[in-house]
Design a protein around this motif. Structure first.
Motif, PDB file in Angstrom:
ATOM      1  N   ALA A   1     -11.872  -7.927  -1.349  1.00  0.00           N
ATOM      2  CA  ALA A   1     -10.610  -8.677  -1.399  1.00  0.00           C
ATOM      3  C   ALA A   1      -9.554  -7.813  -2.070  1.00  0.00           C
ATOM      4  CB  ALA A   1     -10.796  -9.980  -2.168  1.00  0.00           C
ATOM      5  N   ILE A   2      -8.375  -7.739  -1.462  1.00  0.00           N
ATOM      6  CA  ILE A   2      -7.271  -6.959  -2.015  1.00  0.00           C
ATOM      7  C   ILE A   2      -6.392  -7.888  -2.848  1.00  0.00           C
ATOM      8  CG2 ILE A   2      -5.218  -5.594  -1.473  1.00  0.00           C
ATOM      9  CD1 ILE A   2      -6.596  -4.775   1.130  1.00  0.00           C
ATOM     10  N   TYR A   3      -6.130  -7.454  -4.092  1.00  0.00           N
ATOM     11  CA  TYR A   3      -5.238  -8.228  -4.957  1.00  0.00           C
ATOM     12  C   TYR A   3      -3.994  -7.405  -5.239  1.00  0.00           C
ATOM     13  CZ  TYR A   3      -3.240 -10.666  -8.932  1.00  0.00           C
ATOM     14  OH  TYR A   3      -2.382 -11.325  -9.767  1.00  0.00           O
ATOM     15  N   THR A   4      -2.814  -8.003  -5.038  1.00  0.00           N
ATOM     16  CA  THR A   4      -1.543  -7.323  -5.298  1.00  0.00           C
ATOM     17  C   THR A   4      -0.693  -8.183  -6.218  1.00  0.00           C
ATOM     18  OG1 THR A   4      -0.441  -8.330  -3.381  1.00  0.00           O
ATOM     19  CG2 THR A   4      -1.604  -6.255  -3.009  1.00  0.00           C
ATOM     20  N   ARG A   5       0.145  -7.508  -6.999  1.00  0.00           N
ATOM     21  CA  ARG A   5       1.022  -8.229  -7.939  1.00  0.00           C
ATOM     22  C   ARG A   5       2.292  -7.424  -8.190  1.00  0.00           C
ATOM     23  NH1 ARG A   5       2.411  -8.101 -13.079  1.00  0.00           N
ATOM     24  NH2 ARG A   5       1.001  -6.354 -13.541  1.00  0.00           N
ATOM     25  N   LYS A   6       3.389  -8.176  -8.400  1.00  0.00           N
ATOM     26  CA  LYS A   6       4.662  -7.582  -8.808  1.00  0.00           C
ATOM     27  C   LYS A   6       5.280  -8.509  -9.853  1.00  0.00           C
ATOM     28  CE  LYS A   6       8.888  -5.512  -6.890  1.00  0.00           C
ATOM     29  NZ  LYS A   6       9.848  -6.071  -7.867  1.00  0.00           N
ATOM     30  N   SER A   7       5.786  -7.928 -10.948  1.00  0.00           N
ATOM     31  CA  SER A   7       6.237  -8.750 -12.071  1.00  0.00           C
ATOM     32  C   SER A   7       7.506  -9.536 -11.763  1.00  0.00           C
ATOM     33  CB  SER A   7       6.470  -7.867 -13.308  1.00  0.00           C
ATOM     34  OG  SER A   7       5.260  -7.266 -13.720  1.00  0.00           O
ATOM     35  N   THR A   8       8.378  -9.024 -10.899  1.00  0.00           N
ATOM     36  CA  THR A   8       9.641  -9.699 -10.603  1.00  0.00           C
ATOM     37  C   THR A   8       9.717 -10.011  -9.114  1.00  0.00           C
ATOM     38  OG1 THR A   8      10.855  -7.644 -10.184  1.00  0.00           O
ATOM     39  CG2 THR A   8      10.765  -8.433 -12.464  1.00  0.00           C
TER      40      THR A   8
ATOM     41  N   GLU B   1      12.401  -9.409  -7.396  1.00  0.00           N
ATOM     42  CA  GLU B   1      13.385  -8.498  -6.822  1.00  0.00           C
ATOM     43  C   GLU B   1      12.758  -7.629  -5.733  1.00  0.00           C
ATOM     44  OE1 GLU B   1      16.550  -5.025  -8.268  1.00  0.00           O
ATOM     45  OE2 GLU B   1      15.227  -6.013  -9.710  1.00  0.00           O
ATOM     46  N   GLY B   2      13.347  -7.646  -4.538  1.00  0.00           N
ATOM     47  CA  GLY B   2      12.874  -6.818  -3.433  1.00  0.00           C
ATOM     48  C   GLY B   2      11.794  -7.459  -2.590  1.00  0.00           C
ATOM     49  N   LEU B   3      11.293  -8.638  -2.971  1.00  0.00           N
ATOM     50  CA  LEU B   3      10.214  -9.258  -2.200  1.00  0.00           C
ATOM     51  C   LEU B   3      10.697  -9.764  -0.846  1.00  0.00           C
ATOM     52  CD1 LEU B   3       8.269 -11.290  -4.949  1.00  0.00           C
ATOM     53  CD2 LEU B   3       7.686  -9.086  -3.931  1.00  0.00           C
ATOM     54  N   GLU B   4      12.031  -9.958  -0.712  1.00  0.00           N
ATOM     55  CA  GLU B   4      12.563 -10.453   0.560  1.00  0.00           C
ATOM     56  C   GLU B   4      12.626  -9.346   1.620  1.00  0.00           C
ATOM     57  OE1 GLU B   4      15.865  -8.579  -1.647  1.00  0.00           O
ATOM     58  OE2 GLU B   4      14.243  -9.980  -2.188  1.00  0.00           O
ATOM     59  N   GLN B   5      12.375  -8.094   1.216  1.00  0.00           N
ATOM     60  CA  GLN B   5      12.437  -6.981   2.169  1.00  0.00           C
ATOM     61  C   GLN B   5      11.266  -7.034   3.144  1.00  0.00           C
ATOM     62  OE1 GLN B   5      12.555  -3.444  -0.226  1.00  0.00           O
ATOM     63  NE2 GLN B   5      14.519  -3.972  -1.196  1.00  0.00           N
ATOM     64  N   ALA B   6      11.463  -6.427   4.335  1.00  0.00           N
ATOM     65  CA  ALA B   6      10.417  -6.443   5.364  1.00  0.00           C
ATOM     66  C   ALA B   6       9.157  -5.722   4.890  1.00  0.00           C
ATOM     67  CB  ALA B   6      10.945  -5.804   6.652  1.00  0.00           C
ATOM     68  N   PHE B   7       9.325  -4.630   4.129  1.00  0.00           N
ATOM     69  CA  PHE B   7       8.176  -3.902   3.582  1.00  0.00           C
ATOM     70  C   PHE B   7       8.417  -3.746   2.080  1.00  0.00           C
ATOM     71  CE2 PHE B   7       5.648  -0.155   2.505  1.00  0.00           C
ATOM     72  CZ  PHE B   7       4.439  -0.461   3.125  1.00  0.00           C
ATOM     73  N   ASN B   8       7.733  -4.561   1.293  1.00  0.00           N
ATOM     74  CA  ASN B   8       7.989  -4.570  -0.138  1.00  0.00           C
ATOM     75  C   ASN B   8       6.824  -3.965  -0.907  1.00  0.00           C
ATOM     76  OD1 ASN B   8       5.979  -6.667  -0.427  1.00  0.00           O
ATOM     77  ND2 ASN B   8       7.534  -8.115   0.321  1.00  0.00           N
ATOM     78  N   SER B   9       6.890  -4.069  -2.223  1.00  0.00           N
ATOM     79  CA  SER B   9       5.874  -3.466  -3.094  1.00  0.00           C
ATOM     80  C   SER B   9       4.487  -4.029  -2.828  1.00  0.00           C
ATOM     81  CB  SER B   9       6.264  -3.682  -4.559  1.00  0.00           C
ATOM     82  OG  SER B   9       5.255  -3.239  -5.425  1.00  0.00           O
ATOM     83  N   LEU B  10       4.411  -5.328  -2.567  1.00  0.00           N
ATOM     84  CA  LEU B  10       3.098  -5.934  -2.288  1.00  0.00           C
ATOM     85  C   LEU B  10       2.487  -5.357  -1.018  1.00  0.00           C
ATOM     86  CD1 LEU B  10       3.757  -9.705  -3.155  1.00  0.00           C
ATOM     87  CD2 LEU B  10       2.965  -7.873  -4.654  1.00  0.00           C
ATOM     88  N   ASP B  11       3.330  -5.144   0.004  1.00  0.00           N
ATOM     89  CA  ASP B  11       2.841  -4.556   1.261  1.00  0.00           C
ATOM     90  C   ASP B  11       2.335  -3.133   1.035  1.00  0.00           C
ATOM     91  OD1 ASP B  11       3.531  -6.859   2.736  1.00  0.00           O
ATOM     92  OD2 ASP B  11       5.609  -6.178   2.863  1.00  0.00           O
ATOM     93  N   ALA B  12       3.063  -2.372   0.201  1.00  0.00           N
ATOM     94  CA  ALA B  12       2.649  -0.989  -0.076  1.00  0.00           C
ATOM     95  C   ALA B  12       1.311  -0.963  -0.801  1.00  0.00           C
ATOM     96  CB  ALA B  12       3.721  -0.288  -0.913  1.00  0.00           C
ATOM     97  N   GLN B  13       1.137  -1.866  -1.774  1.00  0.00           N
ATOM     98  CA  GLN B  13      -0.145  -1.930  -2.489  1.00  0.00           C
ATOM     99  C   GLN B  13      -1.279  -2.300  -1.528  1.00  0.00           C
ATOM    100  OE1 GLN B  13      -0.080  -4.250  -6.210  1.00  0.00           O
ATOM    101  NE2 GLN B  13       2.158  -4.058  -6.213  1.00  0.00           N
ATOM    102  N   ARG B  14      -1.023  -3.307  -0.679  1.00  0.00           N
ATOM    103  CA  ARG B  14      -2.061  -3.768   0.233  1.00  0.00           C
ATOM    104  C   ARG B  14      -2.441  -2.674   1.228  1.00  0.00           C
ATOM    105  NH1 ARG B  14       0.447  -7.565   2.290  1.00  0.00           N
ATOM    106  NH2 ARG B  14      -0.011  -9.091   0.660  1.00  0.00           N
ATOM    107  N   GLU B  15      -1.447  -1.919   1.706  1.00  0.00           N
ATOM    108  CA  GLU B  15      -1.721  -0.863   2.680  1.00  0.00           C
ATOM    109  C   GLU B  15      -2.599   0.229   2.066  1.00  0.00           C
ATOM    110  OE1 GLU B  15       1.322   2.210   4.213  1.00  0.00           O
ATOM    111  OE2 GLU B  15       1.375   0.605   5.714  1.00  0.00           O
TER     112      GLU B  15
END
Length: 524
Positions: free
Chosen positions: A7-14, A16-30
């Motif tokens: 299971a992949i777990y991703t997290r971002k503290s804020t 900000e930027g989550l509305e983008q098509a490719f955000n920090s969570l997507d980068a972590q998951r990839e």
């Protein structure tokens, strides 16, 4: 080859930027998915479920994605947790220990794709602890930096965000006056200064259909737009924003925004609010103030609250256990207030006489004079004395304990017992500790009995007993022949606790000899 569900777990503290098509969570998951694919020869396989916490701090475990992940681990649905960095899972050493405990119980493990360490040996565990220590240190330093920034900004009077108060709107990250709403604020403060009552002002605002500010959040949720309650209106009246200032840790600083009301008006309102709180604490605003509100607890240490019942023209006051939500009523205590109030006042009076202190400047009377006058004071003045002395009362199984002072510098235990009088559980102080008040029912029966005896003897109709049946008059007549010492005891309130008006009326075998009467009625 053993299958390992990852299971992949991703997290971002804020957020900000989550509305983008490719955000920090997507980068972590990839990155994590690529790592799992590289371990396919070991039987690793990615589960379909996503465990993401966007906008959640790593300083605690109160995160929906993490909670669901750990629940699935405990249910044996996940064998390996894969994270981009270990601080995505947690930044707290204590929380990490709890997570590892959950993994160990389920026979699961976790992997950080950018930090290679092996937790099966001591060096690997040391490396992991060092990484987590630095992660926690980074989080705490960041928090301190943010707190310092907020403090410095508020001291300069800057608006630091949060719900925009009624009367203002937000423009260029500053509070600007919204004139229609500001007029409501001015009127509200003015009317409170005239009415001097939050409750009356709440009713008036409701009649005028004045409502709270409507706020819409980014997720589409709308709050507000309802009538004011006592709590929300009290908060509005205490908000220093309206006087052009901001508060930080109890200190007011001049704000960058424009005031709606003057500082003098705001201070006047605060003084009225403070006086009302003080009067309410003393019971001055209550129609039926209770002496020991907030000062008495039951034998189980639970606070007791005053209640009253009304029967005919008499009002009966009690202290009852304040039950916690969901608590059953079976263990609750309910005792008449009069006996306890008088006992506490007498104990406090005795203490004042025996521990007379030197008169302080401005003190109107000495402790001895205060003790003599205490019983004559109105209840709010009595409460003021008891609160200043730090008086506390606790019911115990066989006593009433009264303590004086925050450090219990004086304590007295008054023997008592509980007796049933009709359907009521009544507190009775023993050993002459306190003279009980005469039972009004028994006193009335004695008066009616003497009236009935006079009427039957002279055949003149007495208005007191003219409406009673002949059977009831004969019952009253028996009472008129009670021994003089029994009559005196009833009038002084010294009768046995078990002697109630109902019992006295229903005694059919009441002897005429006085010794027999004492035996039957419990005076021996």
């Amino acid at each position: 080859m053993t299958l390992k569900r990852c299971a992949i777990y991703t997290r971002k503290s804020t957020e900000e930027g989550l509305e983008q098509a490719f955000n920090s969570l997507d980068a972590q998951r990839e990155a994590c998915a690529a790592y799992i694919l590289s371990q396919a020869h070991e039987g690793w396989e990615q589960v379909k479920d996503h465990y993401d916490d966007g906008g959640w701090s790593g300083g605690n475990m109160d995160r929906p994605g993490l909670k669901q992940l750990l629940a699935d681990v405990a249910a044996s649905k996940v064998d390996v947790i894969v994270v981009y960095k270990v601080d995505r899972l947690t930044r707290s050493l204590a929380d990490f220990a709890r997570i590892v405990d959950t993994l160990d119980k389920a026979g699961a493990s976790f992997v950080s794709v950018t930090q290679a360490f092996n937790t099966t040996n001591s060096m690997g565990r040391l490396t992991l602890n060092v990484l987590l220590s630095f992660a926690q240190f980074e989080r705490e330093v960041t928090s301190e930096r943010i707190r310092d920034k907020v403090a410095a900004s508020k001291k300069k009077g800057m608006w630091m965000g949060g719900p925009v108060p009624l009367g203002y709107r937000l423009g260029d990250r500053k509070l600007l006056i919204d004139e229609p709403e500001a007029e409501i604020i001015r009127s509200t403060f003015q009317r409170y200064r005239e009415l001097r009552s939050v409750t009356k002002l709440v009713d008036e605002l409701a009649r005028q259909n004045v409502r709270t500010k409507v706020r819409q959040y980014g997720n589409g949720r709308t709050v507000g737009g309802v009538h004011f309650g006592r709590g929300s209106l009290s908060q509005l009246l205490q908000n220093p924003i309206y006087s052009g200032r901001v508060s930080y840790r109890g200190t007011l600083h001049d704000g960058e925004h424009e005031a709606i009301i003057s500082a003098e008006e705001w201070h006047e309102v605060q003084q009225i609010l403070a006086k009302n709180r003080h009067d309410r604490k003393l019971g001055k605003q209550s129609r039926y103030p209770s002496l020991l509100t907030g000062m008495i607890i039951d034998p189980d240490g639970r606070p007791m609250t005053p209640v009253s019942t009304h029967k005919d023209t008499r009002r009966h006051h009690y202290y009852v256990t304040r039950l916690a939500p969901g608590e059953t009523k079976m263990p609750a205590w309910r005792v008449a207030a009069g006996e306890i109030d008088r006992a506490v006042l007498k104990s406090v009076g005795d203490w004042l006489r025996s521990h007379e202190r030197a008169c302080e400047p401005g003190q109107l009377m000495s402790d001895r004079e205060l003790a003599d006058e205490l019983l004559r004071f109105a209840v709010p003045e009595q409460r003021k004395v008891l609160l200043e002395l730090g008086v506390r009362a606790q019911l115990e199984q066989q006593s009433l304990r009264v303590t004086i002072g925050e450090d219990a510098m004086a304590s007295v235990s008054l023997p008592l017992r509980m007796v049933h009088r009709g359907n009521e559980l009544k507190l009775v102080l023993e050993n002459g500790t306190w003279k009980a008040a005469p039972d009004p029912v028994l006193v009335k029966l004695v008066a009616l009995a003497m009236s009935a005896r006079k009427s039957l003897g002279s055949r003149e109709v007495d208005p007191l007993t003219s409406h009673y049946s002949k059977r009831h008059l004969w019952q009253l007549l028996r009472i008129s022949f009670l021994a003089p010492d029994i009559i005196t005891a009833i009038m002084d309130g010294k009768q046995p606790p078990s002697l109630t008006g109902r019992r006295l009326l229903r005694v059919t075998d009441l002897p005429l000899d006085w010794a027999g009467q004492r035996r039957v009625l419990g005076f021996n």
